[in-house]
Design a protein around this motif. Sequence first.
Motif, PDB file in Angstrom:
ATOM      1  N   PHE A  93      -3.055 -10.192  10.815  1.00  0.00           N
ATOM      2  CA  PHE A  93      -2.267 -11.056   9.918  1.00  0.00           C
ATOM      3  C   PHE A  93      -2.466 -12.522  10.296  1.00  0.00           C
ATOM      4  O   PHE A  93      -2.601 -13.391   9.444  1.00  0.00           O
ATOM      5  CB  PHE A  93      -0.781 -10.691   9.978  1.00  0.00           C
ATOM      6  CG  PHE A  93      -0.461  -9.375   9.350  1.00  0.00           C
ATOM      7  CD1 PHE A  93      -0.095  -9.302   8.013  1.00  0.00           C
ATOM      8  CD2 PHE A  93      -0.536  -8.198  10.082  1.00  0.00           C
ATOM      9  CE1 PHE A  93       0.194  -8.081   7.418  1.00  0.00           C
ATOM     10  CE2 PHE A  93      -0.258  -6.972   9.492  1.00  0.00           C
ATOM     11  CZ  PHE A  93       0.110  -6.914   8.165  1.00  0.00           C
ATOM     12  N   THR A 131     -10.299  -5.415   2.242  1.00  0.00           N
ATOM     13  CA  THR A 131      -8.961  -5.980   2.485  1.00  0.00           C
ATOM     14  C   THR A 131      -8.526  -5.631   3.913  1.00  0.00           C
ATOM     15  O   THR A 131      -9.106  -4.755   4.555  1.00  0.00           O
ATOM     16  CB  THR A 131      -7.880  -5.426   1.517  1.00  0.00           C
ATOM     17  OG1 THR A 131      -7.520  -4.087   1.928  1.00  0.00           O
ATOM     18  CG2 THR A 131      -8.350  -5.420   0.078  1.00  0.00           C
ATOM     19  N   GLN A 133      -5.750  -4.256   4.508  1.00  0.00           N
ATOM     20  CA  GLN A 133      -4.591  -3.396   4.270  1.00  0.00           C
ATOM     21  C   GLN A 133      -4.556  -2.113   5.089  1.00  0.00           C
ATOM     22  O   GLN A 133      -3.590  -1.363   4.997  1.00  0.00           O
ATOM     23  CB  GLN A 133      -4.496  -3.082   2.780  1.00  0.00           C
ATOM     24  CG  GLN A 133      -4.114  -4.319   1.988  1.00  0.00           C
ATOM     25  CD  GLN A 133      -4.030  -4.033   0.514  1.00  0.00           C
ATOM     26  OE1 GLN A 133      -4.982  -4.244  -0.235  1.00  0.00           O
ATOM     27  NE2 GLN A 133      -2.893  -3.518   0.100  1.00  0.00           N
ATOM     28  N   PRO A 139       3.046  -7.365  10.988  1.00  0.00           N
ATOM     29  CA  PRO A 139       2.958  -8.543  10.104  1.00  0.00           C
ATOM     30  C   PRO A 139       3.713  -9.745  10.666  1.00  0.00           C
ATOM     31  O   PRO A 139       4.699 -10.202  10.092  1.00  0.00           O
ATOM     32  CB  PRO A 139       3.574  -8.029   8.801  1.00  0.00           C
ATOM     33  CG  PRO A 139       4.527  -6.959   9.224  1.00  0.00           C
ATOM     34  CD  PRO A 139       3.924  -6.320  10.445  1.00  0.00           C
ATOM     35  N   TYR A 142       2.922 -14.363   7.521  1.00  0.00           N
ATOM     36  CA  TYR A 142       2.678 -13.987   6.110  1.00  0.00           C
ATOM     37  C   TYR A 142       1.405 -14.651   5.601  1.00  0.00           C
ATOM     38  O   TYR A 142       1.376 -15.856   5.396  1.00  0.00           O
ATOM     39  CB  TYR A 142       3.874 -14.437   5.268  1.00  0.00           C
ATOM     40  CG  TYR A 142       3.823 -14.045   3.812  1.00  0.00           C
ATOM     41  CD1 TYR A 142       3.983 -12.719   3.417  1.00  0.00           C
ATOM     42  CD2 TYR A 142       3.643 -14.995   2.817  1.00  0.00           C
ATOM     43  CE1 TYR A 142       3.953 -12.358   2.081  1.00  0.00           C
ATOM     44  CE2 TYR A 142       3.614 -14.643   1.469  1.00  0.00           C
ATOM     45  CZ  TYR A 142       3.769 -13.317   1.120  1.00  0.00           C
ATOM     46  OH  TYR A 142       3.743 -12.956  -0.208  1.00  0.00           O
ATOM     47  N   SER A 145      -3.030 -13.968   1.334  1.00  0.00           N
ATOM     48  CA  SER A 145      -3.635 -12.842   0.628  1.00  0.00           C
ATOM     49  C   SER A 145      -4.030 -11.799   1.656  1.00  0.00           C
ATOM     50  O   SER A 145      -4.208 -12.118   2.834  1.00  0.00           O
ATOM     51  CB  SER A 145      -4.885 -13.324  -0.132  1.00  0.00           C
ATOM     52  OG  SER A 145      -5.674 -12.230  -0.553  1.00  0.00           O
ATOM     53  N   PHE A 146      -4.185 -10.548   1.199  1.00  0.00           N
ATOM     54  CA  PHE A 146      -4.703  -9.501   2.084  1.00  0.00           C
ATOM     55  C   PHE A 146      -6.217  -9.313   1.908  1.00  0.00           C
ATOM     56  O   PHE A 146      -6.832  -8.505   2.603  1.00  0.00           O
ATOM     57  CB  PHE A 146      -3.992  -8.161   1.817  1.00  0.00           C
ATOM     58  CG  PHE A 146      -2.583  -8.062   2.355  1.00  0.00           C
ATOM     59  CD1 PHE A 146      -2.131  -8.881   3.384  1.00  0.00           C
ATOM     60  CD2 PHE A 146      -1.699  -7.103   1.844  1.00  0.00           C
ATOM     61  CE1 PHE A 146      -0.833  -8.770   3.887  1.00  0.00           C
ATOM     62  CE2 PHE A 146      -0.404  -6.977   2.335  1.00  0.00           C
ATOM     63  CZ  PHE A 146       0.028  -7.803   3.355  1.00  0.00           C
TER      64      PHE A 146
ATOM     65  N   PHE B  93       6.358  -2.195   3.243  1.00  0.00           N
ATOM     66  CA  PHE B  93       5.680  -3.146   2.351  1.00  0.00           C
ATOM     67  C   PHE B  93       5.940  -2.775   0.890  1.00  0.00           C
ATOM     68  O   PHE B  93       6.186  -3.627   0.043  1.00  0.00           O
ATOM     69  CB  PHE B  93       4.175  -3.172   2.619  1.00  0.00           C
ATOM     70  CG  PHE B  93       3.813  -3.803   3.928  1.00  0.00           C
ATOM     71  CD1 PHE B  93       3.510  -5.155   4.002  1.00  0.00           C
ATOM     72  CD2 PHE B  93       3.790  -3.057   5.097  1.00  0.00           C
ATOM     73  CE1 PHE B  93       3.191  -5.754   5.218  1.00  0.00           C
ATOM     74  CE2 PHE B  93       3.470  -3.641   6.317  1.00  0.00           C
ATOM     75  CZ  PHE B  93       3.170  -4.989   6.372  1.00  0.00           C
ATOM     76  N   THR B  97       8.270  -4.946  -1.726  1.00  0.00           N
ATOM     77  CA  THR B  97       7.610  -5.356  -2.974  1.00  0.00           C
ATOM     78  C   THR B  97       8.434  -4.932  -4.184  1.00  0.00           C
ATOM     79  O   THR B  97       8.680  -5.722  -5.104  1.00  0.00           O
ATOM     80  CB  THR B  97       6.195  -4.726  -3.058  1.00  0.00           C
ATOM     81  OG1 THR B  97       5.444  -5.152  -1.925  1.00  0.00           O
ATOM     82  CG2 THR B  97       5.475  -5.142  -4.331  1.00  0.00           C
ATOM     83  N   PRO B 139       0.102  -2.345   5.691  1.00  0.00           N
ATOM     84  CA  PRO B 139       0.318  -3.237   4.539  1.00  0.00           C
ATOM     85  C   PRO B 139      -0.397  -2.746   3.280  1.00  0.00           C
ATOM     86  O   PRO B 139      -1.314  -3.381   2.791  1.00  0.00           O
ATOM     87  CB  PRO B 139      -0.256  -4.569   5.040  1.00  0.00           C
ATOM     88  CG  PRO B 139      -1.298  -4.186   6.044  1.00  0.00           C
ATOM     89  CD  PRO B 139      -0.812  -2.921   6.700  1.00  0.00           C
ATOM     90  N   TYR B 142       0.852  -5.916  -1.208  1.00  0.00           N
ATOM     91  CA  TYR B 142       1.155  -7.300  -0.790  1.00  0.00           C
ATOM     92  C   TYR B 142       2.499  -7.734  -1.370  1.00  0.00           C
ATOM     93  O   TYR B 142       2.615  -7.970  -2.563  1.00  0.00           O
ATOM     94  CB  TYR B 142       0.044  -8.212  -1.294  1.00  0.00           C
ATOM     95  CG  TYR B 142       0.159  -9.669  -0.861  1.00  0.00           C
ATOM     96  CD1 TYR B 142      -0.056 -10.036   0.461  1.00  0.00           C
ATOM     97  CD2 TYR B 142       0.454 -10.667  -1.779  1.00  0.00           C
ATOM     98  CE1 TYR B 142       0.030 -11.365   0.860  1.00  0.00           C
ATOM     99  CE2 TYR B 142       0.541 -12.004  -1.395  1.00  0.00           C
ATOM    100  CZ  TYR B 142       0.325 -12.339  -0.071  1.00  0.00           C
ATOM    101  OH  TYR B 142       0.411 -13.654   0.317  1.00  0.00           O
TER     102      TYR B 142
END
Lengths: 235, 235
Positions: A93, A131, A133, A139, A142, A145-146, B93, B97, B139, B142
């Motif tokens: 992150f 990504t 992800q 995390p 912040y 973007s991922f 996550f 969201t 994650p 997002y």
Amino acid sequence: MKKLIIASTSTVHGGTYLDYLLPTLENHFKDCREILFIPYARPGGISHEDYTANVRLAFAKINKTVRGLHEFENPIETIQKSQGIFTGGGNTFLLVTQLYQNNIMEILAQTVENGTPYLGSSAGSNITGLTMQTTNDMPIIYPPSFSTLGLIPFNLNPHYLDPDTNSKHMGETRETRIKEFHAFNTTPVLGLREGSWLEVTGDKITLKGSLTARLFRQNETPTELEPESDLSWIK
Amino acid sequence: MKKLIIASTSTVHGGTYLDYLLPTLENHFKDCREILFIPYARPGGISHEDYTANVRLAFAKINKTVRGLHEFENPIETIQKSQGIFTGGGNTFLLVTQLYQNNIMEILAQTVENGTPYLGSSAGSNITGLTMQTTNDMPIIYPPSFSTLGLIPFNLNPHYLDPDTNSKHMGETRETRIKEFHAFNTTPVLGLREGSWLEVTGDKITLKGSLTARLFRQNETPTELEPESDLSWIK
């Protein structure tokens, strides 16, 4: 031509920093005198300076000098002019946030696409996928973007860990987490065990090291891929 | 007056869903006939319907009916009118969201502040802290922000796991990850082991269950807090 070494971990159990990879790196970086180190992921909050000093010690064993990206005024130009690049592990992150804040995510991808040899370990490997992800990291910051470098057409899970069948812990296993990713995403995920790495030469991707890697695809049973197998078909 | 049960896990090893908590929940929800269940974190991508059905079975044992938030047209009004709320575990996550996408993060915080009894487990507990930044989850999506309900003045790490001293895995331990969080954030983090929960009554926070909890503060050595101890001083 693209040339990457994408390692699950910098250090294997009982070893020292990067030692198991040094013979590979000697060849990978054979045309480089100096390696540009990207220390942004800085594990445990270690300073950029201290992290770079550790990396310098390891690369000295194969007669390479190391400079940290933080030492330069202009990171974009520095990346473009570098002979070889290493992005170290730590927190993904944080790494991704810093790459975006310094406007170098795209330039780093382009530079490596254009043939500057790249080494990633752990977080530095994670970002070579589409990504971030499927990172294991917390995390702690912040990111904008991922999305990451997209130098390989799938995602990675470094430090892949098989389920502990003796565990009484009820938290999710790594496999459960990756399946959860696939409930919402189609990108294949390669679980890369510690001591394994990918060698990318142009469009060819080869699994290296002595262990199998575990491939997860949406709605499919995971499969084990053998060392030395060609992974270029995964997308 | 605020009333929360904040559980590390829904299920302890060898138990069934929520069984170890049912006596506590019978009292916690004594004035509720019906529990509003927020299924958004849906572990492993289980459907909202199936997840709610599982929760319904557990609460039937203490004679409560359960409805899922997804069954209602207007989630804001539904939360405001609810008798009691349970947010289940899964992926934090995804949960965060969905709470933002449905514009209910703030209304949920207000409703619980105003006295509607709340139960969280795992991801549903994570969100009672200031941010979701000490989650263990991947994650997979997002979220618009990492900020959460702020119903307690610190962060949680549910399913807290002590380092495995026999492990040869070089990935970060849970403690290392939380220390990494504290390299960049000042918020205290409570590692809540499986089988432990917090009981919040107004401003009073008490550690329940038979295990100690591990408190991490920036630049301090972690400490173990005893069951039944008052945690209201942590901020």
